[in-house]
Write an enzyme that holds these catalytic residues in place. Structure first.
Site, PDB file in Angstrom:
ATOM      1  CD  GLU A 190       4.781  -5.565  -1.424  1.00 14.44           C
ATOM      2  OE1 GLU A 190       4.133  -6.270  -2.224  1.00 14.44           O
ATOM      3  OE2 GLU A 190       4.265  -5.029  -0.438  1.00 14.44           O
TER       4      GLU A 190
ATOM      5  CB  SER B 211       1.042  -5.895   3.099  1.00 16.01           C
ATOM      6  OG  SER B 211      -0.148  -5.692   2.367  1.00 16.01           O
TER       7      SER B 211
ATOM      8  CG  HIS C 244       1.500  -9.396  -0.914  1.00 17.66           C
ATOM      9  ND1 HIS C 244       2.092  -8.165  -1.112  1.00 17.66           N
ATOM     10  CD2 HIS C 244       0.509  -9.200  -0.015  1.00 17.66           C
ATOM     11  CE1 HIS C 244       1.474  -7.253  -0.370  1.00 17.66           C
ATOM     12  NE2 HIS C 244       0.516  -7.859   0.300  1.00 17.66           N
TER      13      HIS C 244
END
Length: 308
Positions: free
Chosen positions: A205, A110, A275
Site C-alpha cells: 500500500e 506505514s 491509509h
C-alpha cells in the site's frame, strides 16, 4: 465480548501531532477495560521524531527483557518517518529469544513496515499490519470495520478476508504473507532487513504518491528480482496522489495494467489495507492461501501468534 488486554505503546517513528486524538484513543481503550502502558511514548519529541534514535530503539529492546511480563499487544503510536534510523540498534537475538512463539501481537503500518520486515528478516518474528493509536484508535469516528477485523485477527488462529473487486487473473496460490508500505519496503532492498521470501504473497500500500512514483518503486522490486520470486502481488490502497493533465490518461489503473504485463506474476487488486478508515489487520509472516476469480478474491491466513 472483548477480553481486557494489556497494551504497550511504542513510538519508533514520528511524534504524534494531535493530542486530542491521543486523548480519544486512550479514553476508548480505558473505557473498554484495557490496561495501557508506555503512554510516555506519546509525549516524547526530538526534532520530527518521537524521541532520539536511542530512546526509540530502547523502547523496542525493552521487550527482550526476560524479567518482565510481556504485554498482550504492542501498538505503534503512529507512522511518519524514523523507523529505519533505529534498525541497526535493535536487539534481534534478544527479541527472538523472548518473543518467539509467545502470544503477543506487535501492530502498526506505514513506517512501521521497516520494523516489521527487519524483525521478520533478522529474528523470524511475525507481526501484524494493522491500526495504530493516533489515526485509528484516535479517529474522530471509530471504525467498527477496523476494530472488528483487528480483534478477529488477533484472537483467532485463522481467518479469511474477501474482496469483491472483479479480478483480471484467476489465482490459487499459497505462501508466506508479507509486505506493507511500498516505499518503506523498497527502501530496504539490498539491506539485511529485507526478508528473503521465496514463493510469498506480497501485499503493498502507499499514500499520496502519483502513479508514476508507485510504478517506479514497483520497478525497483521487479528489477531487483524480488517480485519474480513471489506467487502474487496484492495491491492495497494507493490513494492520495494528485492527477495532472500531463499524465494524459496514465492513472492508477493504467499503471497497474502495465505492471501486470511486465512482472510475470499475478496482480490482485482491492485489498482494504493502507491509509484508510476501514482497515484490515494482516499478519506479516503468516501462512496464506489466496484464491481469485472474476467475482473477487479470498485470502485465508494462519500460522501466526494470537491471543487466546
Amino acid at each position: 465480548m472483548i477480553a481486557h488486554r494489556t497494551f504497550e505503546l511504542i513510538a519508533p517513528s514520528g511524534y504524534p501531532h494531535d493530542p486530542e486524538a491521543i486523548r480519544r484513543a486512550l479514553h476508548r481503550l480505558h473505557a473498554q477495560g484495557h490496561h495501557v502502558e508506555g503512554v510516555h511514548a506519546t509525549e516524547r519529541r526530538f526534532q520530527r521524531f518521537a524521541g532520539t534514535d536511542g530512546e526509540r530503539a530502547a523502547e523496542l529492546n525493552h521487550l527482550a527483557d526476560p524479567s518482565r511480563k510481556l504485554p498482550d499487544i504492542v501498538l505503534a503510536v503512529r507512522g511518519g518517518y524514523g523507523a529505519v534510523r533505529i534498525l541497526h540498534g535493535l536487539d534481534y537475538e534478544g527479541l527472538q529469544r523472548r518473543l518467539t512463539d509467545q502470544p503477543i501481537a506487535l501492530v502498526g503500518h506505514s513506517d512501521f513496515t521497516a520494523i516489521q520486515l527487519a524483525l521478520l528478516s533478522r529474528a523470524g518474528l511475525k507481526t501484524f499490519g494493522g491500526p495504530m493509536l493516533l489515526g485509528d484508535f484516535g479517529a474522530e469516528e471509530l471504525s467498527e470495520f477496523t476494530m472488528q477485523h483487528f480483534w478477529n485477527a488477533l484472537t483467532k488462529p485463522t481467518f479469511t478476508v474477501t474482496g469483491s473487486v472483479p479480478q483480471a487473473q484467476a489465482v490459487d496460490v499459497s505462501g508466506m504473507l508479507w509486505g506493507g508500505n511500498l516505499a518503506v519496503l523498497a527502501s530496504l532492498v539490498g539491506t539485511p532487513y529485507m526478508p528473503p521470501v521465496e514463493g510469498g504473497i506480497l501485499f503493498v500500500e502507499d499514500v499520496n504518491e502519483q502513479p508514476f512514483r508507485i510504478e517506479r518503486t514497483l520497478y525497483q522490486l521487479h528489477l531487483a528480482g524480488i517480485l519474480e520470486r513471489q506467487q502474487a502481488l496484492v495491491i492495497g490502497d494507493l490513494s492520495g496522489g494528485k492527477a495532472f493533465e500531463y499524465d494524459n490518461g496514465y492513472d492508477l489503473n493504467a499503471m497497474i495494467e502495465h505492471v501486470r504485463s511486465v512482472i510475470g506474476i499475478p496482480v490482485i487488486t482491492g485489498l482494504q489495507f493502507g491509509h484508510i478508515p476501514n482497515l484490515l489487520t494482516l499478519p506479516v509472516g503468516a501462512d496464506a492461501h489466496l484464491v481469485s476469480d472474476a467475482h473477487g478474491f479470498k485470502l485465508t491466513v494462519s500460522g501466526y501468534p494470537y491471543l487466546s
